[in-house]
Write a protein that holds these residues in place. Sequence first.
Motif, PDB file in Angstrom:
ATOM      1  N   GLY A 202      15.257  55.188  54.118  1.00 45.82           N
ATOM      2  CA  GLY A 202      16.226  55.604  54.473  1.00 45.82           C
ATOM      3  C   GLY A 202      17.193  55.016  55.751  1.00 45.82           C
ATOM      4  N   LEU A 203      16.162  54.549  56.787  1.00 44.40           N
ATOM      5  CA  LEU A 203      16.860  54.035  57.859  1.00 44.40           C
ATOM      6  C   LEU A 203      17.444  52.647  57.626  1.00 44.40           C
ATOM      7  CD1 LEU A 203      14.013  54.926  60.373  1.00 44.40           C
ATOM      8  CD2 LEU A 203      16.231  55.448  60.545  1.00 44.40           C
ATOM      9  N   PHE A 204      16.583  51.849  56.827  1.00 39.99           N
ATOM     10  CA  PHE A 204      17.251  50.337  56.182  1.00 39.99           C
ATOM     11  C   PHE A 204      18.565  50.544  55.549  1.00 39.99           C
ATOM     12  CE2 PHE A 204      13.282  48.194  57.527  1.00 39.99           C
ATOM     13  CZ  PHE A 204      13.615  47.206  58.226  1.00 39.99           C
ATOM     14  N   ALA A 205      18.601  51.504  54.807  1.00 40.36           N
ATOM     15  CA  ALA A 205      19.808  51.778  53.717  1.00 40.36           C
ATOM     16  C   ALA A 205      21.102  52.149  54.652  1.00 40.36           C
ATOM     17  CB  ALA A 205      19.516  52.893  52.875  1.00 40.36           C
ATOM     18  N   LYS A 206      20.814  52.596  56.142  1.00 44.01           N
ATOM     19  CA  LYS A 206      21.972  52.818  56.538  1.00 44.01           C
ATOM     20  C   LYS A 206      22.636  51.651  57.359  1.00 44.01           C
ATOM     21  CE  LYS A 206      21.006  57.668  57.689  1.00 44.01           C
ATOM     22  NZ  LYS A 206      19.470  57.842  58.129  1.00 44.01           N
TER      23      LYS A 206
ATOM     24  N   SER B 136      18.784  47.458  48.311  1.00 42.65           N
ATOM     25  CA  SER B 136      18.382  46.403  49.211  1.00 42.65           C
ATOM     26  C   SER B 136      17.334  46.953  50.175  1.00 42.65           C
ATOM     27  CB  SER B 136      19.519  45.577  50.023  1.00 42.65           C
ATOM     28  OG  SER B 136      20.254  46.296  50.013  1.00 42.65           O
ATOM     29  N   ALA B 137      17.409  48.137  50.709  1.00 41.16           N
ATOM     30  CA  ALA B 137      16.548  48.614  51.557  1.00 41.16           C
ATOM     31  C   ALA B 137      15.335  48.552  50.957  1.00 41.16           C
ATOM     32  CB  ALA B 137      16.806  50.095  52.121  1.00 41.16           C
ATOM     33  N   ARG B 138      15.115  49.288  49.789  1.00 38.02           N
ATOM     34  CA  ARG B 138      13.830  49.311  48.951  1.00 38.02           C
ATOM     35  C   ARG B 138      13.206  48.122  48.934  1.00 38.02           C
ATOM     36  NH1 ARG B 138      12.337  53.861  46.695  1.00 38.02           N
ATOM     37  NH2 ARG B 138      14.375  54.866  47.215  1.00 38.02           N
ATOM     38  N   ARG B 139      14.011  46.986  48.682  1.00 41.48           N
ATOM     39  CA  ARG B 139      13.265  45.577  48.463  1.00 41.48           C
ATOM     40  C   ARG B 139      12.815  45.329  49.879  1.00 41.48           C
ATOM     41  NH1 ARG B 139      17.942  42.680  46.144  1.00 41.48           N
ATOM     42  NH2 ARG B 139      16.884  40.853  46.946  1.00 41.48           N
ATOM     43  N   ILE B 140      13.541  45.348  50.602  1.00 40.76           N
ATOM     44  CA  ILE B 140      13.015  44.860  52.188  1.00 40.76           C
ATOM     45  C   ILE B 140      11.750  45.470  52.698  1.00 40.76           C
ATOM     46  CG2 ILE B 140      13.604  44.975  54.588  1.00 40.76           C
ATOM     47  CD1 ILE B 140      16.470  44.441  53.857  1.00 40.76           C
ATOM     48  N   VAL B 141      11.647  46.762  52.303  1.00 36.30           N
ATOM     49  CA  VAL B 141      10.435  47.856  52.856  1.00 36.30           C
ATOM     50  C   VAL B 141       9.277  47.260  52.063  1.00 36.30           C
ATOM     51  CG1 VAL B 141       9.501  50.035  52.878  1.00 36.30           C
ATOM     52  CG2 VAL B 141      11.781  49.591  53.743  1.00 36.30           C
ATOM     53  N   LEU B 142       9.662  46.795  50.665  1.00 34.66           N
ATOM     54  CA  LEU B 142       8.477  46.502  49.634  1.00 34.66           C
ATOM     55  C   LEU B 142       7.773  45.166  50.384  1.00 34.66           C
ATOM     56  CD1 LEU B 142       9.162  47.588  46.178  1.00 34.66           C
ATOM     57  CD2 LEU B 142       7.323  47.991  47.401  1.00 34.66           C
ATOM     58  N   LYS B 143       8.841  44.266  50.898  1.00 30.70           N
ATOM     59  CA  LYS B 143       8.369  43.020  51.176  1.00 30.70           C
ATOM     60  C   LYS B 143       7.592  43.132  52.501  1.00 30.70           C
ATOM     61  CE  LYS B 143       9.315  38.373  51.511  1.00 30.70           C
ATOM     62  NZ  LYS B 143       8.609  37.665  50.288  1.00 30.70           N
ATOM     63  N   LEU B 144       8.177  44.020  53.150  1.00 34.56           N
ATOM     64  CA  LEU B 144       7.463  44.089  54.764  1.00 34.56           C
ATOM     65  C   LEU B 144       6.085  44.623  54.349  1.00 34.56           C
ATOM     66  CD1 LEU B 144      10.384  45.593  56.583  1.00 34.56           C
ATOM     67  CD2 LEU B 144       9.420  43.291  57.170  1.00 34.56           C
ATOM     68  N   LEU B 145       6.079  45.736  53.580  1.00 32.73           N
ATOM     69  CA  LEU B 145       4.554  46.259  53.505  1.00 32.73           C
ATOM     70  C   LEU B 145       3.719  45.322  52.673  1.00 32.73           C
ATOM     71  CD1 LEU B 145       5.774  49.897  52.496  1.00 32.73           C
ATOM     72  CD2 LEU B 145       4.668  48.988  54.549  1.00 32.73           C
TER      73      LEU B 145
END
Length: 192
Positions: A6-10, A18-27
């Motif tokens: 939610g934070l990335f999506a803002k 793209s926020a979901r993809r970034i978070v998956l990559k980070l995790l």
Amino acid sequence: MERLIGLFAKLPGLGPRSARRIVLKLLRERETKLLPLADAMRAAAESVRNCSVCGNLDSRDPCTICASASREAAICVVETVADLWALERALIYRGRYHVLGGSLSALAGRGPEDLAIAPLLARLREAPPEEIILAMPATVDGAATGHYLVEKLRPFGIPISRLAQGVPMGGALEVLDEGTLATALRARRLTP
Ligand SMILES: [Zn+2]
């Protein structure tokens, strides 16, 4: 995880996908991506401040530009820090800056007291520069802000110039390429 997404999506330029993809990559790459990013974000949050002179963002106050002895005695007035950084990237201007923090906008209910105009006037009284450059975007609000500033600045008797051709209608400075920005700055004109 949902909170992080939610934070990335803002963030500008990102949406839920793209926020979901970034978070998956980070995790997935916790040690090499997630933790260094978290450290860098915390360090930035703790050390980066607005310069008390010009409004730029830096880890020192006054900022590196204001503290530099080699900068020319000109002040370039911009709306945002992003605009300041865009002009710095163009590598043509060697003076100082003043960040207004936005533009005058009747629609958004933003008046002169909402912008860093009073600090600019105080700065001019304290140490008058040899030139003031108004680097406003070519928008209705940008034009209104420029017009207002010219009226306020004229009594100081300091030459005032504005960006000329090169800035497209409706164009934000921060998205222009360096060449266009450099042309616009070079072709600035003195305000009669
Ligand atoms: Zn500064």
